[in-house]
Motif scaffolding. Structure first.
Motif, PDB file in Angstrom:
ATOM      1  N   SER A 135       0.846  -1.184   0.000  1.00  0.00           N
ATOM      2  CA  SER A 135       0.000   0.000   0.000  1.00  0.00           C
ATOM      3  C   SER A 135       0.887   1.241   0.000  1.00  0.00           C
ATOM      4  O   SER A 135       1.429   1.626   1.033  1.00  0.00           O
ATOM      5  N   ASN A 136       1.065   1.849  -1.159  1.00  0.00           N
ATOM      6  CA  ASN A 136       1.854   3.072  -1.258  1.00  0.00           C
ATOM      7  C   ASN A 136       0.992   4.281  -0.945  1.00  0.00           C
ATOM      8  O   ASN A 136      -0.181   4.352  -1.338  1.00  0.00           O
ATOM      9  N   THR A 137       1.579   5.230  -0.246  1.00  0.00           N
ATOM     10  CA  THR A 137       0.850   6.446   0.110  1.00  0.00           C
ATOM     11  C   THR A 137       1.608   7.666  -0.397  1.00  0.00           C
ATOM     12  O   THR A 137       2.787   7.592  -0.744  1.00  0.00           O
ATOM     13  N   ASN A 150      -3.816   7.365  -0.067  1.00  0.00           N
ATOM     14  CA  ASN A 150      -3.350   6.286  -0.936  1.00  0.00           C
ATOM     15  C   ASN A 150      -2.970   6.862  -2.294  1.00  0.00           C
ATOM     16  O   ASN A 150      -3.632   7.785  -2.789  1.00  0.00           O
ATOM     17  N   VAL A 151      -1.915   6.335  -2.875  1.00  0.00           N
ATOM     18  CA  VAL A 151      -1.444   6.833  -4.176  1.00  0.00           C
ATOM     19  C   VAL A 151      -2.547   6.772  -5.226  1.00  0.00           C
ATOM     20  O   VAL A 151      -2.620   7.624  -6.112  1.00  0.00           O
ATOM     21  N   ASP A 166      10.665   8.531  -0.900  1.00  0.00           N
ATOM     22  CA  ASP A 166       9.336   8.519  -1.517  1.00  0.00           C
ATOM     23  C   ASP A 166       9.408   8.060  -2.966  1.00  0.00           C
ATOM     24  O   ASP A 166      10.371   8.356  -3.688  1.00  0.00           O
ATOM     25  N   ILE A 167       8.377   7.336  -3.383  1.00  0.00           N
ATOM     26  CA  ILE A 167       8.211   6.985  -4.797  1.00  0.00           C
ATOM     27  C   ILE A 167       7.343   8.065  -5.427  1.00  0.00           C
ATOM     28  O   ILE A 167       6.311   8.448  -4.863  1.00  0.00           O
ATOM     29  N   PRO A 169       4.517   9.599  -7.101  1.00  0.00           N
ATOM     30  CA  PRO A 169       3.199   8.980  -7.262  1.00  0.00           C
ATOM     31  C   PRO A 169       2.530   9.221  -8.610  1.00  0.00           C
ATOM     32  O   PRO A 169       1.522   8.586  -8.928  1.00  0.00           O
ATOM     33  N   ASN A 219      12.050   7.470  -7.907  1.00  0.00           N
ATOM     34  CA  ASN A 219      12.033   7.646  -6.456  1.00  0.00           C
ATOM     35  C   ASN A 219      13.022   8.702  -5.992  1.00  0.00           C
ATOM     36  O   ASN A 219      14.052   8.941  -6.636  1.00  0.00           O
TER      37      ASN A 219
END
Length: 321
Positions: A135-137, A150-151, A166-167, A169, A219
């Motif tokens: 779960s990426n945020t 949430n992304v 961070d990735i 988004p 990222n």
């Protein structure tokens, strides 16, 4: 901020370069937003309009299609042909009906198909379970406050806050930065992180040389930044690449090998059956009884040279890895 303009589609190179050359304020104005971000109501409206911020994925095969593909493979087709021949030789033409070969072949096909189907279904469910655990945020400005969402809920025009680790988004335009370094290796193969800035960039540069543009999937290595989202989901710059990667793929080396083996078996059978039939006729004569016996004999040979258990062995080994 409650006033929202219609977010343009900025997923082509020309428009991304225009954004890179524009000032940060002009970019914000294009989306009808400012550094305080959208209101929750505006974000919800945009999410309904542009959809979830999810990468393009191949549609899952239905249970029926999985079941059909598990049984309709080249080896199973050969066994079905052998079953049809066995019906002719062991039931229709036989003095006493013998169902043993038909039953054995049916069990072999059922075991092979069921094994392939069950293992395929288990693999798909395991993959879905793994994906559900990830779960990426992203941290965005909503209602004037920094909010973690949430992304998949990120929308075009969102104000995103980035920090080390961070990735990215979505496709974004940097409007503020502090010692920001971004790794673009997933897209360009560059091992060294690229420094990013908030200033305007010349439109004659290569799109990957634009220091104020970051793409979804890259990222942050170090530093921090504030950015405005340009495009999300299927509208990202590399959306076309994602869709092409999800297109129908060619046969694998294993599929090609299976087809070659099947073709070889059919070729051998196609040569041996008429050859044995003709030789038997010349040896025993051309009477009606000999013609029928020679036909049954040649068909029986074709059944005998086919490795009925090969399909089960191959399927079981693939299922177990």
């Amino acid at each position: 901020m409650t006033v929202t303009k219609a977010a343009p589609s900025w997923n082509n190179e020309g428009n991304i370069k225009k954004f890179g050359a524009a000032s940060g304020q002009d970019v914000l104005s294009s989306f009808g937003t400012d550094k305080s971000g959208f209101s929750s109501e505006s974000a919800t409206s945009l999410l309904k309009k542009y959809g979830m911020n999810l990468a393009t994925r191949k549609e899952k095969a239905s249970i029926f299609n999985m079941l059909a593909s598990s049984f309709l493979n080249p080896f199973s087709m050969i066994l079905l042909v052998i079953m049809a021949v066995s019906v002719f030789t062991d039931i229709i033409m036989a003095h006493e009906n013998d169902y043993s070969k038909i039953i054995i072949l049916s069990v072999i096909i059922l075991i092979s198909g069921a094994t392939d189907f069950v293992q395929g279904l288990k693999s798909r469910r395991s993959m879905e379970a793994l994906l559900s655990m990830v779960s990426n945020t992203a941290h965005v400005m909503r209602d004037g406050k920094l909010t973690e969402i949430n992304v998949s809920e990120v929308v075009p025009g969102d104000i995103v806050k980035l920090a080390a680790g961070d990735i990215i988004p979505a496709d974004i335009r940097i409007i503020e930065n502090k010692d920001l370094y971004v790794s673009q290796s997933t897209l360009t193969g560059e091992a060294i992180p690229v420094e990013k800035f908030a200033g305007e960039e010349s439109g004659d540069k290569n799109i990957f040389e634009l220091r104020n543009i970051c793409f979804m999937g890259t990222n942050v290595v170090s530093g921090s930044a504030t950015a405005v989202v340009l495009s999300t989901g299927k509208n990202i710059y590399f959306g076309s690449m994602s869709r092409s990667m999800q297109s129908v793929k060619g046969p694998t080396a294993f599929d090609t090998g299976i087809k070659k083996v099947t073709k070889l078996l059919l070729t051998i059978t196609g040569i041996i059956v008429p050859l044995v039939f003709v030789i038997n006729l010349f040896m025993k004569g051309f009477s009606t009884a000999n013609i029928l016996n020679s036909l049954v004999y040649s068909i029986a040979i074709s059944v005998g040279i086919t490795p009925e258990l090969l399909v089960v062995i191959v399927t079981t080994n693939l299922a177990k890895g």
